[in-house]
Design a protein around this motif. Structure first.
Motif, mmCIF file in Angstrom:
data_model
loop_
_atom_site.group_PDB
_atom_site.id
_atom_site.type_symbol
_atom_site.label_atom_id
_atom_site.label_comp_id
_atom_site.label_asym_id
_atom_site.label_seq_id
_atom_site.Cartn_x
_atom_site.Cartn_y
_atom_site.Cartn_z
ATOM 1 N N TYR A 183 46.929 29.685 74.018
ATOM 2 C CA TYR A 183 48.544 29.864 73.973
ATOM 3 C C TYR A 183 49.300 29.665 75.155
ATOM 4 C CZ TYR A 183 47.772 32.257 69.589
ATOM 5 O OH TYR A 183 47.339 32.516 68.174
ATOM 6 N N CYS A 184 50.549 28.818 74.969
ATOM 7 C CA CYS A 184 51.181 28.592 76.378
ATOM 8 C C CYS A 184 52.807 29.175 75.773
ATOM 9 C CB CYS A 184 51.284 27.064 76.412
ATOM 10 S SG CYS A 184 52.401 26.488 77.848
ATOM 11 N N TYR A 185 53.149 29.869 76.640
ATOM 12 C CA TYR A 185 54.608 30.436 76.509
ATOM 13 C C TYR A 185 55.548 29.835 77.502
ATOM 14 C CZ TYR A 185 58.062 33.906 75.995
ATOM 15 O OH TYR A 185 59.590 34.514 75.898
ATOM 16 N N ARG A 186 56.622 28.889 76.987
ATOM 17 C CA ARG A 186 57.652 28.582 77.999
ATOM 18 C C ARG A 186 58.703 29.787 77.849
ATOM 19 N NH1 ARG A 186 54.952 24.268 79.935
ATOM 20 N NH2 ARG A 186 55.044 22.365 78.618
ATOM 21 N N GLU A 214 61.807 30.419 75.601
ATOM 22 C CA GLU A 214 61.049 31.383 74.969
ATOM 23 C C GLU A 214 60.045 31.049 73.580
ATOM 24 O OE1 GLU A 214 63.291 35.062 73.865
ATOM 25 O OE2 GLU A 214 64.042 35.536 76.066
ATOM 26 N N LYS A 215 59.490 30.017 73.909
ATOM 27 C CA LYS A 215 58.830 29.309 73.037
ATOM 28 C C LYS A 215 57.407 29.574 73.162
ATOM 29 C CE LYS A 215 58.392 24.722 70.926
ATOM 30 N NZ LYS A 215 58.665 23.350 71.019
ATOM 31 N N MET A 216 56.589 29.779 72.124
ATOM 32 C CA MET A 216 54.962 30.030 72.118
ATOM 33 C C MET A 216 54.437 28.806 71.501
ATOM 34 S SD MET A 216 52.807 31.943 73.198
ATOM 35 C CE MET A 216 53.014 33.699 73.104
ATOM 36 N N ILE A 217 53.793 28.048 72.038
ATOM 37 C CA ILE A 217 52.836 26.894 71.407
ATOM 38 C C ILE A 217 51.270 27.445 71.660
ATOM 39 C CG2 ILE A 217 52.389 24.406 71.552
ATOM 40 C CD1 ILE A 217 54.937 25.334 73.720
ATOM 41 N N SER A 218 50.662 27.173 70.373
ATOM 42 C CA SER A 218 49.143 27.305 70.500
ATOM 43 C C SER A 218 48.187 26.298 70.118
ATOM 44 C CB SER A 218 48.856 28.330 69.389
ATOM 45 O OG SER A 218 49.057 28.003 67.946
ATOM 46 N N PHE A 219 47.003 26.422 70.518
ATOM 47 C CA PHE A 219 46.037 25.184 70.161
ATOM 48 C C PHE A 219 44.734 25.749 70.156
ATOM 49 C CE2 PHE A 219 42.899 22.077 72.089
ATOM 50 C CZ PHE A 219 43.138 21.188 71.152
ATOM 51 N N GLN A 265 53.458 20.115 82.467
ATOM 52 C CA GLN A 265 53.467 19.274 81.254
ATOM 53 C C GLN A 265 51.920 19.549 80.561
ATOM 54 O OE1 GLN A 265 56.017 17.798 79.723
ATOM 55 N NE2 GLN A 265 57.114 19.134 81.682
ATOM 56 N N ARG A 266 50.916 19.623 81.275
ATOM 57 C CA ARG A 266 49.592 19.753 80.782
ATOM 58 C C ARG A 266 48.820 20.949 81.295
ATOM 59 N NH1 ARG A 266 50.628 15.096 83.210
ATOM 60 N NH2 ARG A 266 51.002 13.246 81.812
ATOM 61 N N ILE A 267 48.017 21.371 80.247
ATOM 62 C CA ILE A 267 46.882 22.429 80.423
ATOM 63 C C ILE A 267 45.640 22.085 80.384
ATOM 64 C CG2 ILE A 267 46.238 24.748 79.659
ATOM 65 C CD1 ILE A 267 48.870 25.047 78.486
ATOM 66 N N PHE A 268 44.710 22.404 81.235
ATOM 67 C CA PHE A 268 43.331 21.976 81.425
ATOM 68 C C PHE A 268 42.235 23.043 80.994
ATOM 69 C CE2 PHE A 268 45.981 19.034 83.947
ATOM 70 C CZ PHE A 268 45.666 17.985 83.378
ATOM 71 N N PHE A 269 41.280 22.765 80.593
ATOM 72 C CA PHE A 269 40.276 23.880 80.266
ATOM 73 C C PHE A 269 39.045 23.241 79.888
ATOM 74 C CE2 PHE A 269 43.118 22.656 77.001
ATOM 75 C CZ PHE A 269 42.581 22.345 75.837
ATOM 76 N N LYS A 270 38.026 23.961 79.644
ATOM 77 C CA LYS A 270 36.614 23.540 79.379
ATOM 78 C C LYS A 270 36.238 23.680 77.921
ATOM 79 C CE LYS A 270 35.657 22.192 83.436
ATOM 80 N NZ LYS A 270 34.476 23.004 84.524
ATOM 81 N N MET A 271 35.776 22.754 77.355
ATOM 82 C CA MET A 271 35.268 22.568 76.126
ATOM 83 C C MET A 271 33.604 22.422 75.922
ATOM 84 S SD MET A 271 38.203 22.373 74.040
ATOM 85 C CE MET A 271 37.608 21.604 72.641
ATOM 86 N N ARG A 272 33.265 23.115 74.870
ATOM 87 C CA ARG A 272 32.130 22.889 74.582
ATOM 88 C C ARG A 272 31.671 22.588 73.062
ATOM 89 N NH1 ARG A 272 28.317 24.725 78.236
ATOM 90 N NH2 ARG A 272 29.311 26.133 80.074
ATOM 91 N N GLN A 273 30.476 21.905 73.081
ATOM 92 C CA GLN A 273 30.095 21.209 71.688
ATOM 93 C C GLN A 273 29.429 22.507 70.911
ATOM 94 O OE1 GLN A 273 28.496 17.322 71.870
ATOM 95 N NE2 GLN A 273 27.343 17.513 69.989
ATOM 96 N N PRO A 315 51.390 20.972 75.558
ATOM 97 C CA PRO A 315 51.988 22.034 74.903
ATOM 98 C C PRO A 315 53.198 21.269 73.992
ATOM 99 C CG PRO A 315 51.583 22.823 76.891
ATOM 100 C CD PRO A 315 51.334 21.438 76.999
ATOM 101 N N ASP A 316 54.037 20.580 74.806
ATOM 102 C CA ASP A 316 55.295 19.944 74.093
ATOM 103 C C ASP A 316 55.122 18.798 73.405
ATOM 104 O OD1 ASP A 316 56.745 21.974 75.777
ATOM 105 O OD2 ASP A 316 56.950 20.435 77.420
ATOM 106 N N THR A 317 53.914 18.147 73.406
ATOM 107 C CA THR A 317 53.895 16.905 72.412
ATOM 108 C C THR A 317 52.920 17.441 71.434
ATOM 109 O OG1 THR A 317 52.174 15.984 73.884
ATOM 110 C CG2 THR A 317 54.558 15.393 74.118
ATOM 111 N N GLU A 318 51.959 18.499 71.868
ATOM 112 C CA GLU A 318 50.729 18.873 71.038
ATOM 113 C C GLU A 318 49.743 17.952 70.933
ATOM 114 O OE1 GLU A 318 51.651 20.503 67.236
ATOM 115 O OE2 GLU A 318 53.018 22.029 68.139
#
Length: 877
Positions: A240-243, A247-252, A279-287, A331-334
Motif C-alpha cells: 500500500y502507498c498513501y499519498r 489523501e490517496k491510497m494505492i495498492s499492489f 515515484q517508485r517503490i522497491f521491494f523484494k519478490m519471490r517465486q 503508484p501513480d501509473t500502477e
C-alpha cells in the motif's frame, strides 16, 4: 617503546667512577624500563582479569560541550555522559541507545527496561519503565512501552511530559522531516494505520483499516509526502502507498489480477524503499515454488563438472528460482517491473534509483578466479531500456562504487579509475596519465592488485576523492584537473579520511557502496600514520590548511569531531599504557578526559621493543618483542612467538589480559606469566609460502636471541589459521622450538585445493591459487609447489610437541585439515594432541570453550617452557 638497550651498557658501566655511576643510575631509572627492577610488580592471577576494561567513544554534541563514552569490562559495561570542559558525569550501567536531543537533553535505555532522560543543564532526571524502544523526532520523544504483552506509544516533549499515548502498537516510523509518525495498531478486532502530526497540537489521521491482516514495514518517502507499508499475508502480502497530498491510497498485490506477476509474492521479511523522486517503490519478490511429485524419484546428487556452479551452490538458488528478486512499483501509473529475474538475477540501484545495474554471476562460469567476470547492464527504469555497461568486468561486489546522487558510477580497471556518467552514458579514464601507482604496491598475491580506494565525492559531485599509497587527491569528474590535498608522500605519512556523519559515511545498496559526500569548506577529518607505523595522528583538512591536531608514537583511533565546533575526541594507547580518551579544541591543547585501568602498572612495567632482522632474500623486517612482568637483567626467560603474516602495524595496540580470546592467544596473559612474547613480520614469494615463513621466522629468532635474557631452549611457537599452517610447516623443518600450537590450520594443499569451501559453496582452488596460499598456479600446472608446501607431507621431520585445535563447524578452513595432520602425526608416533570443539567455527565463540582453550594453551606452554607439572589432559588414556 624501548629506546635504550640497558644490558648492552655493562662495559660502559665498568669504566665509570662511583659518582658518575650514581648519576648514570639516576638517569637510567627515568629513561629505561629495564632498570625498573627496583619496583616489585605484582603477579597477575586469572581471577583478576575482569578488572581490565576497554573504552569506546560514542557521540559529541554539535557544540562540542558534551560527549558519551562506554567502558567495556568482560561481563559488564557502563555508558557515561561527560562534559568536555568540566561539569557533572552521568553514568548508566549497561546503558545503550543513548542520544542527545533538543539542545541539552540526553536519553538512554538500560537492560532493566528503563528509559532515563536527563537535562544536562539542570541535572534533572526523569524516567519511564517497561520501555522496549524509543526514538527522537525533533523536540519530541516517542517511547514504546510494553506491559502485559501489549505495547503503547507515548509521545512526550523534551521535559518528559506526556502529550499523547497510542495503545496496542505494532510498529511506528518517524517521517524524515521529523514532523510526523506513522503507527500500526490492533484494536477492537481490526488493524489500523494512523499518521500522527507532531506540532504544537498532536493531530491524528486515520489512513487504513483492515479486519484480518496485520500491517508492517512502514516506510516514508524521503520528502515525507508518501507512506508505504505491507498488509501481511502468507505469500499474499499487499503493498500500500498513501499519498498525503490528496489523501490517496494505492495498492499492489495478488488481488490485482492484471498487473501482479503470476506465481510470485512480495517478501514481507524484506524492507521497502522509495526512489528519491517519490515515484517508485522497491521491494523484494519471490517465486512460488510448485511442489513436484517425488514419489519413486532418485535422490542421487548429480555433480556435473561442466555445471556453471558446483552442486551445493546450485541447490541454494535452484536455477535462480528461490532467491529474492528486486521488484519496482510506480503508484501513480500502477506499473510493475522486475529489476532482477532468472536471467539477470543480481543487481543494484543507483543512489537516485532512476537506473539499475544487473548481471548474471554465472555468465562466465565455470572458471578459476575467486570472483567470475560479469557483463554489467544498465537499465533506465522509466523506459525499461537495457544496454551494456561493462563487458567482462571483474565481478567483485565492491568494484562498482556509486556517487551520492546517482549521477556517476566509479570503477577501477587496468590500474586506473574510471567514471561513468549515467545520464550521458559516457566512460572517462580519470587517471590514465598518472605516474603514481593507485594499486597496492606491496600486494604479494596472485591476480590483480586492488586499488587503494576512493574516499567519496565533494563539491556537488564535481570532484572524486582518490587515494594513492600516501595521499588524497581531488580529481575533477570531467577530467579537467586534479589537486593533491595532502603531503603524505613527502613526509612518509599515509593520510586517510575518517567520516563523521551519515552524509560522509554514505550507505550500501544490495552490497554495493554508495559513497559519501564531503565539504572541504566545512573541513574533513583525517587519520595519519607513518609508513613505518610508529606514529599516528589526526589532521584537519580545510580549504586553507592541513592542520595537525595530534601526531605521536601512540595508537590513535575512534576519532570523533563535533559537527559545529572544532572539538575533537579520540582514544590513544600503546602496549604498556592503557587507553585514554583525549579531547582537544581551538582553545586548548590535547588533554586527558579519561584514563582507564589504573591497576595496569601494578602488574605490567615493561614496554615493547622493536627487533630488526633480515630474511634470506635480504629484506629488512621488523618484529615486536614484549617483556615479561618480572624481567631482570641477566635472568633467563622463556619466549612465545606468535606468527601471522605482518603484525607490526599493531605495534601500539593495548591488550588487556583475558581468558576470552577466540584463538587462545593473549600477549598480556603471557607476559604476566613471565614470558617474552615476540611477533615477527613475514613476507612471501609466490609458490613458496612455507620456506618464506621458515626463513623469516628463523631469521627473527636468531636476531631476538641475541638478547641474553631469552632462553634459547625454551621458545614456543603459535599461530592460527594461515599462522597455523606456518606453525606446522616451520616445526617440520626447524628445531628451534620446544613446543608449538596450531589452530584451525590448513595442512594439506592438495586435499584442501580439491575440496569445497563450505562458507562460500565454491571450490577451494580459487582461494588457494589467489589467496593467502599464493600458489599462483593450478595443482596440475605445478604439482610440486603443492606437495612441498603441504605440512602434512613433512610430518616425519617433526620433533616438536604440537597442540592443535579446530572447530567442528569451521567452514573457513575445514576441520578435516586438522584431522589429516593428526592422523599423520599419530601414524608416525609424534607427540601431538588435537582439541576438537563441537559447534564452533574458525574461532571459539562460546565463553566456556573459549576460556578452556586459553587455559589449555597456557598450560601447554607452562609445561614445555617453564617445566611446570604436566596437566592431566595431556596424558594418554
Amino acid at each position: 617503546m624501548r629506546a635504550l638497550h640497558c644490558n648492552s651498557n655493562r662495559a660502559f658501566l665498568n669504566s665509570l667512577c662511583l659518582q658518575d655511576f650514581i648519576l648514570f643510575i639516576f638517569l637510567a631509572l627515568g629513561n629505561c624500563p629495564s632498570w625498573g627492577q627496583f619496583k616489585q610488580m605484582k603477579e597477575l592471577d586469572a581471577q583478576e582479569y575482569h578488572l581490565w576494561s576497554l573504552p569506546s567513544i560514542g557521540e559529541i554534541t554539535s557544540d562540542g560541550k558534551w560527549m558519551t563514552y562506554r567502558i567495556n569490562y568482560e561481563k559488564a559495561d557502563t555508558l557515561t555522559v561527560k562534559g568536555i570542559e568540566g561539569g557533572k558525569n552521568y553514568q548508566f550501567a549497561s546503558g545503550f541507545n543513548g542520544r542527545f536531543f533538543d539542545r541539552g537533553m540526553f536519553a538512554c535505555q538500560t537492560k532493566d527496561s528503563l528509559l532515563s532522560i536527563v537535562n544536562l543543564k539542570t541535572g534533572n532526571k526523569k524516567s519511564f519503565d517497561k520501555v522496549t524502544d524509543y526514538a527522537v523526532a525533533g523536540r519530541y520523544l516517542l517511547i514504546l512501552r510494553q506491559e502485559n504483552g501489549l505495547k503503547s506509544l507515548i509521545i512526550s516533549d523534551a521535559t518528559a511530559k506526556k502529550r499523547y499515548t497510542e495503545k496496542n502498537i505494532i510498529e511506528f516510523k518517524i517521517s524524515p522531516d521529523n514532523n510526523m509518525v506513522a503507527v500500526t495498531i490492533y484494536t477492537d478486532g481490526s488493524y489500523f494505520v494512523k499518521n500522527i502530526t507532531l506540532g504544537e497540537r498532536i493531530l491524528i489521521h486515520h489512513i487504513y483499516q483492515n479486519a484480518s491482516a496485520q500491517c508492517k514495514r512502514l516506510t516514508w518517502s524521503s520528502d515525507s509526502k508518501s507512506l508505504a507499508f505491507l498488509q501481511i499475508g502468507d505469500k499474499s502480502s499487499e503493498l500500500y502507498c498513501y499519498r498525503l497530498d490528496g489523501e490517496k491510497m494505492i495498492s499492489f498485490g495478488p488481488s490485482d489480477k492484471t498487473n501482479f506477476p503470476k506465481n510470485s509474492y512480495i517478501d514481507a521479511g524484506q524492507p521497502l524503499d522509495f526512489s528519491k523522486d517519490n515515484q517508485r517503490i522497491f521491494f523484494k519478490m519471490r517465486q512460488v515454488i510448485i511442489p513436484t511429485n517425488t514419489t519413486g524419484k532418485s535422490d542421487v546428487q548429480i555433480w556435473n563438472a561442466a555445471d556453471k556452479w558446483i552442486y551445493s551452490a546450485e541447490q541454494i538458488i535452484k536455477g535462480w528460482t528461490v532467491n529474492p528478486k528486486i521488484g519496482m512499483f510506480e503508484p501513480d501509473t500502477e506499473r510493475f517491473l522486475f529489476i532482477t529475474d532468472t536471467i539477470f538475477p543480481k543487481g543494484f540501484l543507483t543512489a537516485d534509483k532512476r537506473y539499475s545495474v544487473s548481471y548474471n554471476p554465472k555468465e562466465y562460469e565455470p572458471q578459476t578466479k575467486p570472483k567470475a567476470d560479469v557483463d554489467l547492464y544498465l537499465t533506465e527504469l522509466s523506459t525499461n531500456k537495457k544496454e551494456m555497461l561493462l563487458k567482462r568486468f571483474r565481478g567483485d561486489d565492491d568494484n562498482i562504487l556509486l556517487s551520492p546522487t546517482g549521477k556517476y558510477l566509479s570503477y577501477f580497471k587496468e590500474k586506473c579509475w574510471f567514471v561513468f556518467d549515467v545520464g550521458k552514458k559516457t566512460h572517462l579514464n580519470l587517471t590514465a596519465e598518472w605516474k603514481i601507482p593507485l594499486d597496492e604496491v606491496e600486494f604479494d598475491m596472485a591476480g590483480e592488485s586492488p586499488a587503494y580506494g576512493l574516499a567519496g565525492w565533494m563539491a556537488n559531485e564535481k570532484k572524486m576523492l582518490i587515494y594513492d599509497q600516501f595521499d588524497i587527491w581531488a580529481v575533477a569528474a570531467d577530467g579537467s584537473g586534479k589537486q593533491k590535498l595532502t603531503n603524505g608522500r613527502e613526509r612518509g605519512v599515509v593520510f586517510r579520511i575518517v567520516p563523521q556523519n551519515d552524509t560522509e559515511r554514505g550507505s550500501s545498496d544490495n552490497h554495493h557502496t554508495i559513497l559519501g559526500n564531503y565539504d572541504l569548506g566545512k573541513g574533513i577529518v583525517l587519520r595519519a600514520t607513518t609508513s613505518n607505523h610508529l606514529k599516528n595522528g589526526i589532521f584537519y583538512l580545510t580549504t586553507k590548511s592541513l592542520q595537525e591536531i595530534v601526531f605521536k608514537e601512540k595508537g590513535i583511533y575512534n576519532i570523533t569531531k563535533a559537527n559545529k565546533a572544532n572539538t575533537f575526541a579520540w582514544i590513544e594507547e600503546n602496549y604498556n599504557n592503557a587507553p585514554q580518551i583525549m579531547t582537544s579544541n581551538e582553545a586548548q591543547k590535547p588533554k586527558i578526559l579519561l584514563a582507564t585501568n589504573p591497576q595496569h602498572h601494578n602488574y605490567f612495567s615493561h614496554e615493547a621493543e622493536v627487533i630488526n632482522y633480515t630474511n634470506a632474500n635480504g629484506k629488512t623486517l621488523q618484529g615486536m618483542l614484549y617483556y615479561p612482568y618480572n624481567y631482570e637483567v641477566g635472568k633467563k626467560f622463556p619466549m612465545v612467538m606468535h606468527i601471522y603474516e605482518k603484525q607490526f602495524a599493531e605495534i601500539h595496540r593495548f591488550i588487556r589480559p583475558s581468558l576470552y580470546n577466540s584463538t587462545g592467544f593473549n600477549i598480556a596473559n603471557l607476559t604476566a606469566q613471565g614470558y617474552f612474547v615476540f611477533l615477527p613480520d613475514i613476507t612471501y614469494t609466490m609458490g613458496n609460502i612455507g620456506d618464506s615463513a621458515l626463513n623469516c621466522v628463523e631469521a627473527a629468532v636468531l636476531a631476538v636471541v641475541q638478547k641474553e635474557e631469552i632462553n634459547e631452549e625454551k621458545i614456543g611457537l603459535i599461530g592460527h589459521s594461515f599462522g597455523g599452517f606456518e606453525t606446522n610447516y616451520i616445526i617440520a623443518k626447524s628445531k628451534l622450538f620446544a613446543c608449538a600450537v596450531a589452530g584451525s590450520a590448513p595442512t594439506n594443499y592438495i586435499s584442501n585445493y580439491l575440496s569445497e569451501a563450505k562458507n562460500t559453496k565454491q571450490p577451494n582452488f580459487f582461494m588457494i591459487e589467489y589467496g593467502q596460499a599464493r600458489m599462483g598456479k593450478s595443482l596440475f600446472d605445478d604439482t610440486d609447489i603443492y606437495l612441498r608446501n603441504s605440512p602434512v607431507l613433512l610430518v616425519a621431520g617433526i620433533t616438536t610437541p604440537l597442540l592443535s585445535w579446530t572447530g567442528l563447524k569451521d567452514y573457513q578452513v575445514n576441520y578435516t585439515q586438522s584431522f589429516e595432520f593428526y592422523m599423520a602425526m599419530r601414524r608416525l608416533g609424534k607427540f601431538h594432541i588435537l582439541l576438537a570443539f563441537p559447534d564452533e567455527g574458525h574461532g571459539i565463540l562460546d565463553r566456556t570453550r573459549d576460556a578452556d582453550l586459553t587455559e589449555k594453551i597456557e598450560q601447554w606452554f607452562a609445561y614445555f617452557l617453564k617445566d611446570k607439572n604436566k596437566p592431566n589432559w595431556i596424558n594418554p588414556t
